[in-house]
Scaffold this active site. Structure first.
Site, mmCIF file in Angstrom:
data_model
loop_
_atom_site.group_PDB
_atom_site.id
_atom_site.type_symbol
_atom_site.label_atom_id
_atom_site.label_comp_id
_atom_site.label_asym_id
_atom_site.label_seq_id
_atom_site.Cartn_x
_atom_site.Cartn_y
_atom_site.Cartn_z
ATOM 1 N N ASP A 83 114.494 -54.411 58.711
ATOM 2 C CA ASP A 83 115.255 -54.917 57.568
ATOM 3 C C ASP A 83 116.741 -54.630 57.706
ATOM 4 O O ASP A 83 117.570 -55.334 57.125
ATOM 5 C CB ASP A 83 114.710 -54.274 56.282
ATOM 6 C CG ASP A 83 115.531 -54.645 55.058
ATOM 7 O OD1 ASP A 83 115.488 -55.821 54.665
ATOM 8 O OD2 ASP A 83 116.215 -53.770 54.500
ATOM 9 N N LEU A 123 118.625 -55.938 48.204
ATOM 10 C CA LEU A 123 119.593 -57.028 48.095
ATOM 11 C C LEU A 123 120.223 -57.389 49.436
ATOM 12 O O LEU A 123 121.137 -58.210 49.487
ATOM 13 C CB LEU A 123 120.698 -56.642 47.104
ATOM 14 C CG LEU A 123 120.256 -56.475 45.647
ATOM 15 C CD1 LEU A 123 121.413 -55.965 44.807
ATOM 16 C CD2 LEU A 123 119.738 -57.791 45.079
ATOM 17 N N ARG A 124 119.745 -56.776 50.524
ATOM 18 C CA ARG A 124 120.339 -57.084 51.821
ATOM 19 C C ARG A 124 120.188 -58.565 52.158
ATOM 20 O O ARG A 124 121.077 -59.181 52.734
ATOM 21 C CB ARG A 124 119.694 -56.243 52.923
ATOM 22 C CG ARG A 124 120.209 -54.813 52.989
ATOM 23 C CD ARG A 124 119.938 -54.196 54.356
ATOM 24 N NE ARG A 124 120.314 -52.787 54.364
ATOM 25 C CZ ARG A 124 119.457 -51.788 54.242
ATOM 26 N NH1 ARG A 124 118.178 -52.041 54.084
ATOM 27 N NH2 ARG A 124 119.871 -50.540 54.247
ATOM 28 N N GLY A 125 119.039 -59.135 51.815
ATOM 29 C CA GLY A 125 118.805 -60.541 52.120
ATOM 30 C C GLY A 125 119.820 -61.443 51.449
ATOM 31 O O GLY A 125 120.359 -62.377 52.069
#
Length: 363
Positions: free
Chosen positions: A210, A291-293
């Site tokens: 991720d 919230l990385r996506g």
């Protein structure tokens, strides 16, 4: 805008296969270019079959990049104009009014071998010298060499998880800190982290996967005509590298100019609020953790728009990057037979009111 020349391959170094001559694998090439345009994206994980050109493509990218200005003699390739990209020593010199000697240098691409120790990666502190002479005797490691460049880890899925953590932490923070016996040394470590591997040899832990901004899948080319073209090009390159490089020099220079221009345009790119909402809706419906996506998809779409010479992100920009940014963030179901890229594309099309993807998209 400054125009940079591609460094000649005739300077005594081993010739590298030109990036613009690589056939197919557009997904991998796009992910690498976007991370070069915006090094803050967070790196690329390239997974695929053996012999699909992963290492060749990464090394070709490094040869393509514009030269950068560095402070002469500085082991960290400090930027003489940007304090965020300076080592502490160079920053102190600049603040004291010293004139910093400057030279232009090709962007570094550093290979991290699988057997590397943490001292080799992060650097070491000579405690005996520090205590006897009262100086911070620091021997820089691979992270120092990779600053403002590319750090490439082949077979990253076989690398010790602890070292992967160190790499990802440094890539995210932009700094490497080494502490030993109460002595602490830090230096800038901003690099594009590129990992590659064969999924047959094991996957990275989801928590580590991720952390990579983008995930490119490469597969063996099936089209016989393309396979023949690849074999012929490789034969031409091996038999006469300089002639092959000369034939692609113009295309190489043009791509270098596009990258340099995109790095300037990137500062002005914008994403509409409506697009941001729909990107977040896609992430939410896919049940992406954190919230990385959302952040990576936004940044990647901006980098793509800049690469195309635009300051406004379009729906097509988002469509081209969203699978790369999200496919590795999905929760895996061991019984699921549909490729994760297909699932992302399916939800994207539903959220954006587009026709559903063809079922063979997962092939």
């Amino acid at each position: 805008m400054k125009v940079f020349a591609v460094v000649s391959q005739t300077s005594g170094r081993r010739p590298v296969f030109p990036f613009t001559a690589i056939v197919g694998q557009e997904e991998m090439k796009l992910a690498l270019i976007l991370n070069v345009i915006d090094p803050k994206l967070g790196g690329v994980m390239i997974m695929g079959d053996r012999g699909t050109g992963k290492s060749t493509t990464v090394r070709a990218l490094a040869e393509l990049l514009p030269e950068i200005e560095v402070v002469t003699g500085d082991p960290y390739h400090s930027d003489p104009h940007n304090q965020d990209l300076m080592s502490d020593e160079v920053r102190d010199r600049k603040r004291s009014g010293d004139t910093l000697p400057v030279e232009r240098r090709q962007v570094q691409m550093v290979d991290l071998p699988l057997g590397a120790t943490e001292d080799r990666v992060c650097g070491t502190i000579d405690i005996e010298k520090a205590l006897s002479e009262g100086v911070k005797a620091f021997e820089p490691g691979l992270l120092a060499r990779a600053n403002r460049g590319i750090l490439y880890v082949d077979e990253v899925n076989l690398l010790d998880d602890h070292l992967v953590d160190v790499l990802l932490d440094s890539a995210a923070s932009g700094w490497n800190t080494v502490e030993r016996e109460g002595i602490s040394v830090r230096h800038p470590a901003r690099f594009v982290l590129v990992g590659s591997g064969n999924p047959e040899e094991g996957e990275l832990r989801p928590q580590l996967l991720d952390r990579f901004a983008m995930h490119a899948e490469v597969r063996t080319v099936k089209d016989p005509k393309l396979r023949v073209q690849i074999v012929q090009q490789r034969g031409e390159f091996d038999s006469n590298p300089q002639r092959f490089l000369a034939a692609h020099r113009k295309a190489q220079q043009e791509l270098t100019r596009r990258i340099a221009k995109a790095q300037q345009v990137l500062k002005k790119t914008e994403v509409s609020h409506d697009l941001q909402l729909k990107i977040s809706q896609v992430c939410s419906e896919l049940d992406v953790d954190g919230l990385r996506g959302d952040i990576v998809t936004d940044r990647a779409a901006r980098a793509l728009a800049a690469f195309e010479g635009r300051t406004r992100v379009t729906l097509e920009d988002v469509q081209r990057v969203i699978v790369l940014c999200l496919r590795h963030r999905l929760r895996k179901d061991p019984l699921e037979s549909i490729d994760s890229g297909y699932k992302v594309e399916k939800v994207f099309r539903r959220v954006f009111d587009l026709p559903p993807p063809e079922t063979n998209a997962a092939q």
